[in-house]
Motif scaffolding. Structure first.
Motif, PDB file in Angstrom:
ATOM      1  N   UNK A  44     -11.966 107.486  -6.507  1.00  0.00           N
ATOM      2  CA  UNK A  44     -12.293 107.435  -7.928  1.00  0.00           C
ATOM      3  C   UNK A  44     -10.968 107.203  -8.642  1.00  0.00           C
ATOM      4  N   UNK A  45     -10.800 105.998  -9.175  1.00  0.00           N
ATOM      5  CA  UNK A  45      -9.496 105.532  -9.659  1.00  0.00           C
ATOM      6  C   UNK A  45      -9.464 105.469 -11.178  1.00  0.00           C
ATOM      7  N   UNK A  46      -8.435 106.087 -11.783  1.00  0.00           N
ATOM      8  CA  UNK A  46      -8.216 106.029 -13.225  1.00  0.00           C
ATOM      9  C   UNK A  46      -7.173 104.953 -13.517  1.00  0.00           C
ATOM     10  N   UNK A  47      -7.580 103.931 -14.237  1.00  0.00           N
ATOM     11  CA  UNK A  47      -6.671 102.846 -14.632  1.00  0.00           C
ATOM     12  C   UNK A  47      -6.071 103.222 -15.981  1.00  0.00           C
ATOM     13  N   UNK A  48      -4.843 103.770 -15.968  1.00  0.00           N
ATOM     14  CA  UNK A  48      -4.196 104.263 -17.190  1.00  0.00           C
ATOM     15  C   UNK A  48      -3.169 103.299 -17.754  1.00  0.00           C
ATOM     16  N   UNK A  49      -3.104 102.068 -17.223  1.00  0.00           N
ATOM     17  CA  UNK A  49      -2.259 101.061 -17.870  1.00  0.00           C
ATOM     18  C   UNK A  49      -2.912 100.634 -19.178  1.00  0.00           C
ATOM     19  N   UNK A  79     -14.723 103.350  -7.153  1.00  0.00           N
ATOM     20  CA  UNK A  79     -15.197 103.610  -8.507  1.00  0.00           C
ATOM     21  C   UNK A  79     -13.992 103.621  -9.450  1.00  0.00           C
ATOM     22  N   UNK A  80     -14.171 103.071 -10.655  1.00  0.00           N
ATOM     23  CA  UNK A  80     -13.058 102.872 -11.577  1.00  0.00           C
ATOM     24  C   UNK A  80     -13.374 103.520 -12.923  1.00  0.00           C
ATOM     25  N   UNK A  81     -12.426 104.288 -13.435  1.00  0.00           N
ATOM     26  CA  UNK A  81     -12.476 104.792 -14.807  1.00  0.00           C
ATOM     27  C   UNK A  81     -11.410 104.018 -15.572  1.00  0.00           C
ATOM     28  N   UNK A  82     -11.827 103.034 -16.376  1.00  0.00           N
ATOM     29  CA  UNK A  82     -10.884 102.165 -17.087  1.00  0.00           C
ATOM     30  C   UNK A  82     -10.495 102.846 -18.390  1.00  0.00           C
ATOM     31  N   UNK A  83      -9.550 103.774 -18.310  1.00  0.00           N
ATOM     32  CA  UNK A  83      -9.246 104.640 -19.436  1.00  0.00           C
ATOM     33  C   UNK A  83      -8.285 104.004 -20.428  1.00  0.00           C
ATOM     34  N   UNK A  84      -7.253 103.311 -19.927  1.00  0.00           N
ATOM     35  CA  UNK A  84      -6.281 102.731 -20.842  1.00  0.00           C
ATOM     36  C   UNK A  84      -5.467 103.793 -21.553  1.00  0.00           C
ATOM     37  N   UNK A  85      -5.042 103.503 -22.788  1.00  0.00           N
ATOM     38  CA  UNK A  85      -4.178 104.409 -23.546  1.00  0.00           C
ATOM     39  C   UNK A  85      -4.998 105.495 -24.234  1.00  0.00           C
ATOM     40  N   UNK A  89     -11.239 113.090  -9.578  1.00  0.00           N
ATOM     41  CA  UNK A  89     -10.474 111.849  -9.475  1.00  0.00           C
ATOM     42  C   UNK A  89      -9.508 111.927  -8.301  1.00  0.00           C
ATOM     43  N   UNK A  90      -9.439 110.857  -7.524  1.00  0.00           N
ATOM     44  CA  UNK A  90      -8.565 110.827  -6.346  1.00  0.00           C
ATOM     45  C   UNK A  90      -7.342 109.943  -6.527  1.00  0.00           C
ATOM     46  N   UNK A  91      -7.348 109.054  -7.553  1.00  0.00           N
ATOM     47  CA  UNK A  91      -6.236 108.122  -7.730  1.00  0.00           C
ATOM     48  C   UNK A  91      -6.071 107.806  -9.211  1.00  0.00           C
ATOM     49  N   UNK A  92      -4.820 107.573  -9.610  1.00  0.00           N
ATOM     50  CA  UNK A  92      -4.515 107.194 -10.986  1.00  0.00           C
ATOM     51  C   UNK A  92      -3.375 106.185 -10.945  1.00  0.00           C
ATOM     52  N   UNK A  93      -3.330 105.280 -11.922  1.00  0.00           N
ATOM     53  CA  UNK A  93      -2.270 104.284 -11.962  1.00  0.00           C
ATOM     54  C   UNK A  93      -1.783 104.046 -13.373  1.00  0.00           C
TER      55      UNK A  93
END
Length: 407
Positions: A112-117, A139-145, A163-167
């Motif tokens: 479960x990946x959080x896209x924090x770019x 699975x993607x959580x497209x969170x952004x800013x 959540x298992x991953x964040x970037x």
């Protein structure tokens, strides 16, 4: 003495791409004369004999060369640095990430990946990471800013979603984990931290050890012109990356790195392109065969401000064009490695009184990094007059940039 990331026998079959790039650059007004008299590229030594391509050169080329996108849509992104008016670059909508994923797979279907770019202002990092996650099938959580007030609720949500991953960029990631540590929030399921855009930060590692002790870092190195050049794993030092097969890294005798893309699908003419990063080719403690790239940092006038590049010389030049300004100087205040404030100091001509408010507004409007990096705290960008600039008492020199560290 120079070195390449690929041995001659591996590079030779791929140099046809570099030859095509050279042919394209020879058609560009303003660049053609530079490459006249140089033979076509047949060997790595022949490539090393070519003049390097700088950021302004690439912008000149992009203004005259139309991208070839016969089989896919084309993404237009902001290029040419993070200051001044946006300049266009090109990439397929997949951002070349299929080639990256074939050699580097930090994510898998169970994540479960959080896209924090950040996803705004024509910066491709958010969408590049989304393409990688899509290839992984997770699975993607497209969170952004997010804003400062939102960190607490979002962190609780991420913990509940296991959540298992964040970037993100290290500066952004540090905000997440600093808030989590201060609030006592733990992310026990977090195992992977992906990063791109600036150097890894020691304080981030310290916060991670408390908030997510199982998490390990997975890094990418590149730029909006080259896209992803190299990657590393938790077994590699944070400053050491392994170049991808379609990216040719050259370490010159002057200690600067340049990059040549050997991917035939590359739309940007990347031929001995210099990002301003210094480094060397070396081995890696992870034991992976072949040379790795150790990055020492930047040597040009671009500094990292909250994950974005700020061209100090361009900001100084803008300030010094204002009526009544004799000289200007930038002062960055950092706390724990993160920029908290930026001051533009003005040394005025005798009797002059520059309009500091107007100049501040001009700098924020004209400079992508300032308007974006300080969008939540614009009051931390200040322009003020001083009786003297900050100088080195020992040498008498006055630097364009002064960095202050606060504890």
């Amino acid at each position: 003495m120079t070195a390449f990331s690929l041995p001659p026998e591996e590079a030779a079959p791929r140099l046809s791409v570099a030859r095509r790039t050279l042919a394209r650059l020879r058609t560009v007004p303003g660049l053609a004369e530079r490459y006249e008299g140089h033979p076509d590229i047949r060997t790595l030594d022949g490539l090393a004999a070519l003049p390097p391509l700088a950021k302004d050169d690439l912008n000149t080329a992009l203004a005259h060369l139309e991208p070839t996108a016969e089989h896919t849509a084309t993404w237009l992104f902001q290029s040419g640095g993070s200051t001044g008016a946006p300049k266009l670059g090109y990439a397929p909508t997949g951002f070349y990430m299929a080639g990256v994923h074939a050699h580097w797979q930090p994510l898998d279907r169970s994540d479960v990946f959080v896209n924090a770019w950040g996803a705004g202002r024509m910066w491709g990092a958010h969408f590049l990471a989304a393409a990688l996650a899509d290839l992984a099938g997770c699975r993607i959580i497209a969170l952004g800013s997010v804003t400062a007030a939102e960190y607490g609720p979002w962190l609780e949500f991420l913990a509940a979603r296991r959540v298992t991953a964040i970037g993100g960029t290290p500066s952004v990631l540090r905000l997440w984990f600093t808030h989590a540590r201060a609030a006592g929030i733990r992310l026990p399921d977090l195992r992977k931290v992906l990063w791109l855009g600036e150097a890894w930060q020691d304080q981030l590692a310290e916060d991670l050890a408390v908030v997510a002790p199982q998490a390990r870092r997975w890094g990418m190195f590149g730029s909006t012109e080259t896209w992803v050049v190299a990657t590393n794993t938790p077994d590699c030092p944070a400053d050491t990356f392994h170049p991808l097969p379609h990216q040719l890294v050259h370490a010159d005798a002057d200690g600067l790195l340049d990059f040549t893309t050997l991917d035939p699908e590359m739309l940007n003419p990347v031929l001995r392109y210099r990002t301003g990063d210094a480094g060397e080719l070396t081995g890696c403690r992870c034991g992976r065969p072949g040379p790795a790239m150790r990055v020492h940092g930047r040597r040009d006038s671009v500094v990292q401000v909250r994950g974005l590049g700020l061209d100090v010389d361009q900001v100084i030049a803008h300030a010094e064009r204002a009526p009544g300004v004799a000289r200007a100087q930038l002062v960055l205040t950092r706390q724990g490695g993160r920029v908290t404030e930026l001051d533009v100091l003005l040394l005025t001509a005798p009797g002059a009184a520059p309009d500091t408010g107007r100049l501040r507004g001009e700098l924020l409007a004209a400079t992508f990094t300032l308007s974006t990096a300080f969008q939540h705290d614009p009051g931390n960008v200040r322009v003020r007059t001083v009786s003297e600039l900050i100088g080195n008492e020992r040498t008498g020199k006055t630097a364009a940039l002064v960095v202050r560290e606060e504890t």
